[in-house]
Design an enzyme around this catalytic site. Structure first.
Site, PDB file in Angstrom:
ATOM      1  N   LYS A 192      53.761-147.731  74.074  1.00  8.86           N
ATOM      2  CA  LYS A 192      52.877-146.569  73.507  1.00  8.86           C
ATOM      3  C   LYS A 192      52.819-145.487  74.496  1.00  8.86           C
ATOM      4  O   LYS A 192      52.242-145.685  75.624  1.00  8.86           O
ATOM      5  CB  LYS A 192      51.515-146.783  72.980  1.00  8.86           C
ATOM      6  CG  LYS A 192      50.875-145.698  71.946  1.00  8.86           C
ATOM      7  CD  LYS A 192      49.577-146.321  71.395  1.00  8.86           C
ATOM      8  CE  LYS A 192      49.187-145.343  70.520  1.00  8.86           C
ATOM      9  NZ  LYS A 192      48.431-144.345  71.170  1.00  8.86           N
TER      10      LYS A 192
ATOM     11  N   ASN B 278      20.370-105.666  90.757  1.00  8.86           N
ATOM     12  CA  ASN B 278      20.366-105.419  89.225  1.00  8.86           C
ATOM     13  C   ASN B 278      21.502-104.377  89.032  1.00  8.86           C
ATOM     14  O   ASN B 278      21.983-104.190  87.827  1.00  8.86           O
ATOM     15  CB  ASN B 278      19.355-104.859  88.646  1.00  8.86           C
ATOM     16  CG  ASN B 278      18.087-106.040  88.761  1.00  8.86           C
ATOM     17  OD1 ASN B 278      18.558-107.226  88.976  1.00  8.86           O
ATOM     18  ND2 ASN B 278      16.887-105.514  88.508  1.00  8.86           N
TER      19      ASN B 278
ATOM     20  N   THR C   1      53.578-126.119  54.488  1.00  7.30           N
ATOM     21  CA  THR C   1      52.257-125.702  54.325  1.00  7.30           C
ATOM     22  C   THR C   1      51.231-126.641  53.676  1.00  7.30           C
ATOM     23  O   THR C   1      51.677-127.351  52.765  1.00  7.30           O
ATOM     24  CB  THR C   1      52.498-124.497  53.242  1.00  7.30           C
ATOM     25  OG1 THR C   1      52.965-124.799  51.977  1.00  7.30           O
ATOM     26  CG2 THR C   1      53.313-123.299  53.910  1.00  7.30           C
TER      27      THR C   1
ATOM     28  N   SER D   1      48.645-146.811  76.414  1.00  2.38           N
ATOM     29  CA  SER D   1      47.704-147.843  76.051  1.00  2.38           C
ATOM     30  C   SER D   1      47.618-148.906  77.063  1.00  2.38           C
ATOM     31  O   SER D   1      48.486-149.338  77.560  1.00  2.38           O
ATOM     32  CB  SER D   1      48.025-148.433  74.614  1.00  2.38           C
ATOM     33  OG  SER D   1      47.302-149.347  74.419  1.00  2.38           O
TER      34      SER D   1
ATOM     35  N   SER E 217      20.259-102.831  94.335  1.00  2.00           N
ATOM     36  CA  SER E 217      19.452-103.698  93.926  1.00  2.00           C
ATOM     37  C   SER E 217      20.237-104.845  93.402  1.00  2.00           C
ATOM     38  O   SER E 217      21.480-104.753  93.360  1.00  2.00           O
ATOM     39  CB  SER E 217      18.510-103.182  92.552  1.00  2.00           C
ATOM     40  OG  SER E 217      18.200-104.417  92.047  1.00  2.00           O
TER      41      SER E 217
END
Length: 470
Positions: free
Chosen positions: A326, A144, A189, A320, A142
């Site tokens: 950039k 399935n 951190t 850019s 099947s």
């Protein structure tokens, strides 16, 4: 142009199928019904290969049981071999997302194999009296049981590719860890100066962080080795012989080279999608880690004048249309976006797995589409990150060192010697007077220059050391 067709029928009625097509009427109906995501079964060769292995194993098992003639078995298995070798993959046009719990995919495979087998037997495509998609190729099956088994084998095959790309990326991070082993820099951190470390330690940590995912992915992929072949429609095994399941799984092991096992309870296994949920979570975990690393890369390369500027990412393209000069971190950016898509796909898998009802989960097509898409995007993303970013990263050595020497954070290194109160006072003065910790310690006569230099030497600040000699 006039299309030459052949006439086929199913329980709905008759349709004209392109004469040269290896697929048949049910595939044609699926093309018409499910123009959904635009990604076809043909986009995933490993999935086609896996589904074909299932059909090959079924044919061999049916032959052993005397249900399928040797002539038909030979034609079907030889057709399967061709598909596994990559032939005729353009004949799988069904959309990955479909209603019907995967029936359209299963029938697409059945029809292609049947029509190719017909050619091998000397008949024309569509002469299904001699080799039928349902009666012969789908015998004892099947959708399935055949479809989810194909999904699982396909995911195992794709997992191998995912692991290979991950290993290459890890090796790239590790190589940079060695290259930058002596580059002293400031650890952070909460985005605040913490204590010194080396850039090599940072890259090696990323490598170790990703290396953990190899075991996680493989561990969860092993869940796919349990299949429900022989369950047929709902797990009761209707329309299959008692010995079929065992014989089919045995054949599948031999064909695939995998240690596939039959589920202990086929009624339980048929609607169960738990293995997809587990594996999807592992894929998501990898994506999250990659995204975090890419966030770090973008921070560490920010600038060049007004950011961290500790590392330089390879320049890939102008950044850019208005700001000359950039250059943007486009490769980490695209990997971030891959991660977001993977996270979204994991949520889709979660909802689809939850949506199962009674003896079947009809949402498997969107599960498999989501998983294959996530894996493919991660493979492409990791390969791109390695080749177009990590391999070409360079370090701004002097800038890294200068930031360490100017940091308040190095006061932590003298804390065991001076004590917390004195160290806090020095840190506070350094901040308020915009002075260096180093100069203030010498000014107050808290340590000699030789002793201070010894304490602040890189090798003493980047790893544990003994304070009391035995």
């Amino acid at each position: 142009m006039i299309m030459i067709t052949r006439r086929e029928h199913d329980l709905i009625g008759y349709k004209d199928v392109p004469k040269d097509a290896y697929y048949g009427i049910q595939t044609l109906r699926a093309i018409e019904n499910f123009n959904i995501c635009g990604v076809k079964l043909s986009s995933y060769p490993k999935f086609i290969k896996a589904l074909t292995m299932v059909k090959w194993a079924a044919a061999k098992a049916n032959n052993e049981l005397g249900l399928l003639s040797s002539e038909l078995t030979d034609a079907i298995t030889k057709s399967c071999e061709e598909l596994i070798d990559g032939k005729f993959h353009d004949q799988f046009p069904v959309d990955m997302i479909q209603g019907g719990a995967g029936t359209s995919t299963n029938m697409n495979v059945n029809e292609v194999i049947a029509n190719r087998a017909l050619e091998k037997l000397g008949y024309d495509k569509g002469e299904y009296d001699y080799c039928h998609p349902n009666n012969h190729v789908n015998l004892s099956q099947s959708t399935n049981d055949a479809y989810p088994t194909g999904i699982k084998i396909g995911l195992i095959l794709m997992n191998e590719d995912l692991i290979e790309s991950l290993k290459k990326l890890i090796a790239s991070f590790r190589a940079k860890g060695v290259e930058f082993n002596d580059v002293l820099k400031m650890g952070r951190t909460q985005l605040q100066d913490a204590v010194p470390m080396t850039l090599g330690q940072e890259f090696e940590a990323w490598a170790a962080n990703l290396e953990e995912e190899i075991e996680r992915l493989n561990q969860n992929a092993k869940l796919f080795l349990e299949v429900n072949m022989g369950a047929t429609a709902i797990g009761t095994g209707i329309n299959s012989e008692p010995e079929y399941s065992g014989k089919c799984v045995s054949q599948l092991c031999e064909i695939s080279g995998l240690n596939i096992v039959l589920a202990g309870n086929l009624i339980e296994a048929t609607p169960d999608t738990g293995s997809y949920v587990m594996y999807s979570s592992a894929v998501k975990r990898l994506a999250i880690k990659l995204s975090k690393i890419c966030n770090d890369l973008r921070l560490l390369s920010s600038g060049p004048r007004c950011g961290f500027n500790e590392i330089n990412l390879p320049k890939m393209q102008p950044g850019s249309s208005i700001m000359p000069g950039k250059v943007n971190p486009v490769i980490p950016e695209v990997v971030n976006q891959v991660a977001y898509k993977v996270i979204g796909n994991d949520l889709t898998v979660t909802f689809a797995a939850e949506a199962g009802q009674l003896q079947l989960n009809v949402m498997e097509p969107v599960i498999v589409r989501s998983l294959f898409e996530s894996m493919e995007m991660l493979i492409n993303g990791m390969d791109t990150l390695k080749e177009r970013c990590i391999d070409g990263i360079t370090a701004n050595v002097e800038h890294c060192k200068e930031m360490v020497l100017n940091s308040i954070g190095i006061v932590t290194a003298v804390n065991p010697t001076l004590g917390y109160e004195a160290s806090s006072r020095i840190a506070k003065r350094a901040l308020s007077e915009n002075r260096s910790v180093y100069d203030l310690i010498l000014e107050e006569g808290l340590l000699t220059k030789d002793k201070l230099d010894e304490i602040l030497s890189p090798e003493r600040m980047i790893k544990p050391r003994k304070f009391v000699e035995a």
